[in-house]
Write a protein that holds these residues in place. Structure first.
Motif, short mmCIF file in Angstrom:
data_model
loop_
_atom_site.label_atom_id
_atom_site.label_comp_id
_atom_site.label_asym_id
_atom_site.label_seq_id
_atom_site.Cartn_x
_atom_site.Cartn_y
_atom_site.Cartn_z
N GLN A 31 0.83 -1.20 0.00
CA GLN A 31 0.00 0.00 0.00
C GLN A 31 0.87 1.26 0.00
O GLN A 31 0.58 2.22 -0.72
CB GLN A 31 -0.95 -0.01 1.21
CG GLN A 31 -2.06 -1.03 1.09
CD GLN A 31 -2.85 -1.19 2.37
OE1 GLN A 31 -2.38 -0.87 3.46
NE2 GLN A 31 -4.07 -1.69 2.24
N ALA A 35 1.10 4.64 -2.77
CA ALA A 35 0.43 5.82 -2.22
C ALA A 35 0.90 7.07 -2.94
O ALA A 35 2.09 7.22 -3.23
CB ALA A 35 0.73 5.93 -0.73
N ASN A 47 -6.77 5.75 -9.91
CA ASN A 47 -7.19 5.04 -8.71
C ASN A 47 -7.44 3.56 -9.00
O ASN A 47 -7.00 2.69 -8.27
CB ASN A 47 -8.48 5.65 -8.15
CG ASN A 47 -8.22 6.58 -6.99
OD1 ASN A 47 -7.26 6.42 -6.26
ND2 ASN A 47 -9.08 7.57 -6.83
N ASN A 50 -4.13 1.88 -9.84
CA ASN A 50 -3.35 1.69 -8.62
C ASN A 50 -3.89 0.51 -7.79
O ASN A 50 -3.12 -0.28 -7.24
CB ASN A 50 -3.35 2.95 -7.77
CG ASN A 50 -2.47 4.05 -8.34
OD1 ASN A 50 -1.69 3.81 -9.25
ND2 ASN A 50 -2.63 5.25 -7.82
N ALA A 51 -5.22 0.42 -7.72
CA ALA A 51 -5.83 -0.67 -6.95
C ALA A 51 -5.51 -2.03 -7.58
O ALA A 51 -5.19 -2.99 -6.89
CB ALA A 51 -7.34 -0.47 -6.85
N LEU A 54 -1.89 -2.74 -6.90
CA LEU A 54 -1.75 -3.14 -5.50
C LEU A 54 -2.12 -4.61 -5.33
O LEU A 54 -1.36 -5.40 -4.73
CB LEU A 54 -2.64 -2.27 -4.62
CG LEU A 54 -2.78 -2.68 -3.15
CD1 LEU A 54 -1.44 -2.60 -2.44
CD2 LEU A 54 -3.82 -1.82 -2.44
N ASP A 135 -12.79 -3.68 -0.53
CA ASP A 135 -13.25 -3.91 0.84
C ASP A 135 -13.86 -5.30 1.02
O ASP A 135 -14.03 -5.78 2.13
CB ASP A 135 -14.24 -2.83 1.28
CG ASP A 135 -15.47 -2.72 0.38
OD1 ASP A 135 -15.50 -3.41 -0.68
OD2 ASP A 135 -16.38 -1.94 0.70
N THR A 143 -8.12 0.48 5.96
CA THR A 143 -8.84 1.64 5.43
C THR A 143 -8.44 1.98 4.01
O THR A 143 -9.11 2.78 3.35
CB THR A 143 -8.58 2.87 6.33
OG1 THR A 143 -7.17 3.10 6.41
CG2 THR A 143 -9.15 2.67 7.71
N ALA A 144 -7.37 1.39 3.51
CA ALA A 144 -6.94 1.67 2.13
C ALA A 144 -7.74 0.88 1.10
O ALA A 144 -7.59 1.10 -0.10
CB ALA A 144 -5.45 1.35 1.98
#
Length: 199
Positions: A31, A35, A47, A50-51, A54, A135, A143-144
């Motif tokens: 993470q 960032a 976004n 990046n997700a 990740l 999530d 929380t990321a």
């Protein structure tokens, strides 16, 4: 929630305490690596990229933590999680219709099967690794984690990034109309004309 996820992960994969700690450290490092600098704002498309990056990085790093048997159990856990997501989403969509429509049990089952297929297609079209960064991930992402319900909306909104706000709103409303048309098409041969009118 994250503690519960780790408990389930440890239970399903028979993880040692050392492996659990290694997974948490690996997630935090992955993470931190993507960032944005100084909390700078990120475009919607970035976004999503990046997700997915990740999730992909985490997936690769797990190979160095899990044994072959645990890696296999992890893939089975992910598959069950995906199937549960598909089922939950399909059931929610169907329940929103059955409150307003008179469907026979046979019609409900046919509609549910189509909803499952539609959700499975959406899930399969997502970038590899993205599901691990959401999530709903089987991993404790903290929380990321990206909200799973916002992913599809973000994909659509990213198409109109940089456009005039009025035009972006028009595109969004057009996408909603297309969604409604697709839903009608999905059930067209299942429903009677009166049921289609209810829908």
């Amino acid at each position: 929630k994250d503690e519960a996820k780790m408990l389930r992960l440890a239970e399903a994969l028979n993880l040692t305490k050392e492996q659990q700690d290694a997974i948490l450290k690996m997630i935090a490092a992955a993470q931190a690596a993507i960032a944005p600098a100084n909390g700078a704002p990120v475009e919607l498309s970035a976004n999503l990229t990046n997700a997915a990056t990740l999730g992909g990085n985490i997936e690769k790093s797990l190979d160095g933590i899990l044994s072959p048997e645990q890696a296999k159990a992890f893939q089975e856990l992910r598959k069950r999680s995906d199937q549960n997501q598909i089922e939950a989403t399909a059931q929610k969509q169907l329940s929103s219709y059955t409150e307003q429509m008179d469907l026979t049990p046979e019609q409900r089952e046919k509609a549910l099967e189509r909803l499952r297929d539609s959700e499975a297609e959406k899930l399969a079209s997502r970038p590899a690794g993205l599901s691990l960064a959401l999530d709903t991930s089987v991993l404790p992402m903290g929380t990321a984690a990206m909200n799973s319900h916002s992913v599809e909306l973000m994909t659509r909104l990213s198409d109109s990034t940089g456009q005039d706000p009025v035009e972006a709103q028009r595109i969004h409303m057009e996408n909603q109309r297309i969604d409604l048309d697709n839903q009608l098409e999905l059930y067209k041969d299942i429903l009677s004309p009166a049921q289609q009118a209810q829908l």
